[in-house]
Motif scaffolding. Structure first.
Motif, PDB file in Angstrom:
ATOM      1  N   LEU A 153       0.834  -1.203   0.000  1.00 45.09           N
ATOM      2  CA  LEU A 153       0.000   0.000   0.000  1.00 45.09           C
ATOM      3  C   LEU A 153       0.869   1.254   0.000  1.00 45.09           C
ATOM      4  O   LEU A 153       1.948   1.265   0.595  1.00 45.09           O
ATOM      5  N   HIS A 209      -7.854  -1.407   2.764  1.00 44.98           N
ATOM      6  CA  HIS A 209      -7.603  -0.394   1.727  1.00 44.98           C
ATOM      7  C   HIS A 209      -8.422   0.851   2.058  1.00 44.98           C
ATOM      8  O   HIS A 209      -9.415   1.154   1.399  1.00 44.98           O
ATOM      9  N   THR A 254      -5.673   5.731   0.366  1.00 43.15           N
ATOM     10  CA  THR A 254      -4.491   4.901   0.133  1.00 43.15           C
ATOM     11  C   THR A 254      -4.554   4.304  -1.270  1.00 43.15           C
ATOM     12  O   THR A 254      -5.619   4.214  -1.870  1.00 43.15           O
ATOM     13  N   LEU A 259      -3.294   0.947  -3.708  1.00 42.68           N
ATOM     14  CA  LEU A 259      -2.715  -0.386  -3.735  1.00 42.68           C
ATOM     15  C   LEU A 259      -1.336  -0.332  -4.362  1.00 42.68           C
ATOM     16  O   LEU A 259      -1.093   0.398  -5.322  1.00 42.68           O
TER      17      LEU A 259
END
Length: 310
Positions: free
Chosen positions: A165, A296, A300, A302
């Motif tokens: 992340l 998630h 943020t 991935l």
């Protein structure tokens, strides 16, 4: 050089004690001492500095440790191949955690792992020194994998990392503070402020300290919190300012998120292993489960090593 000697060497390096290593290996201490002495004679070096108070790796021992771990991993790999044809996956996986890490549902991942692989011993331990503690644990073989929260691209080159992340951070300001109504601030505006942060060694603390040092600003940290939630609570009660993930303060009425216009404090969450060590089948299985239990939060992104959601 015998495999048993390397096994005993790794055990002493982990335990920092011949007595504890013997207990771990279920052998008498004299057998461990004899194996290490034979290994040192074979290599013509001293591997440990021994005293009544401690056992410490020498420079030669430190150099040998990752190579010995790689040999042990290769042996475990051979066992994995056989196990997959027989009684199923076996072995152990030791994971280094960041205090207060809330971006992975670790209880759910650990529970699913135990149900799928009941013959694999899973050990999770929080590293009080944060990312620095995880890196040290990987290098000395105390853990097999661990989480890092550091600036993008700053993970040491002797580690293999998986980007999980990307986490942007904001200046978290108590509502009654003079900066709470500002649309943005600069680093210079923060020169005389008190800060809530995490202990030295944590990846985000290192990132923030470096940014202020580069700007020639001495920062005053009045609280060293363990975990993001702890940092949020100290800021909410007006103890100081914090540079915290945007998602962590988005719904807190007593905190205002103020952008810092001339600097970015984004950090990246990685899962890391020592590059010289080949991941075992059990470790590869755990890596797969971590990605499925990743949180998630809004804001943020991935990481590059995970499939992006649309």
């Amino acid at each position: 050089m015998e495999l048993r000697q390397l096994e005993y060497f790794v055990a002493v390096a982990h335990e920092r004690s011949f007595t504890l290593a013997a207990r771990r290996l279920h052998v008498v201490q004299s057998a461990v001492s004899a194996a290490i002495a034979a290994l040192e004679r074979d290599l013509k070096v001293t591997l440990f500095e021994r005293s009544a108070q401690r056992v410490v790796l020498t420079e030669a021992g430190t150099a040998l440790l990752p190579e010995a771990l790689a040999v042990m991993d290769a042996v475990q790999g051979a066992r994995d191949v056989v196990d997959e044809l027989g009684a199923g996956m076996r072995g152990s996986v030791r994971v280094g955690l960041l205090p207060g890490l809330g971006l992975v549902d670790l209880p759910a991942a650990a529970g699913e792992f135990r149900r799928r692989y009941p013959n694999v011993e899973l050990r999770l331990r929080a590293e009080a020194e944060g990312s620095a503690g995880v890196i040290a644990g990987l290098r000395n073989g105390d853990i097999d994998c661990g989480f890092l929260g550091v600036a993008a691209g700053s993970a040491p080159r002797d580690l293999t990392t998986w980007e999980l992340l990307r986490v942007p951070q904001v200046l978290a300001v108590p509502v009654g503070h003079r900066l709470a109504r500002r649309r943005s601030v600069t680093l210079a505006d923060l020169a005389d402020e008190a800060f809530v942060d995490f202990p030295p060694g944590s990846g985000t603390r290192t990132l923030i300290d470096q940014k202020f040092e580069a700007a020639g600003i001495e920062r005053k940290v009045v609280v060293e919190a363990l975990g993001i939630e702890g940092g949020v609570q100290f800021v909410a009660h007006g103890v100081g300012l914090g540079i915290l993930p945007g998602y962590a303060v988005a719904e807190i009425d007593s905190i205002r998120a103020v952008p810092v216009s001339d600097e970015s404090f984004r950090w990246t969450l990685y899962l890391a292993t020592l590059r010289k060590r080949k991941p075992s089948a059990a470790l590869r299985a755990l890596l797969g489960l971590v990605s499925t239990h990743l949180q998630h939060p809004p804001g943020t992104e991935l990481g590059a090593d995970l499939p992006h959601q649309t």
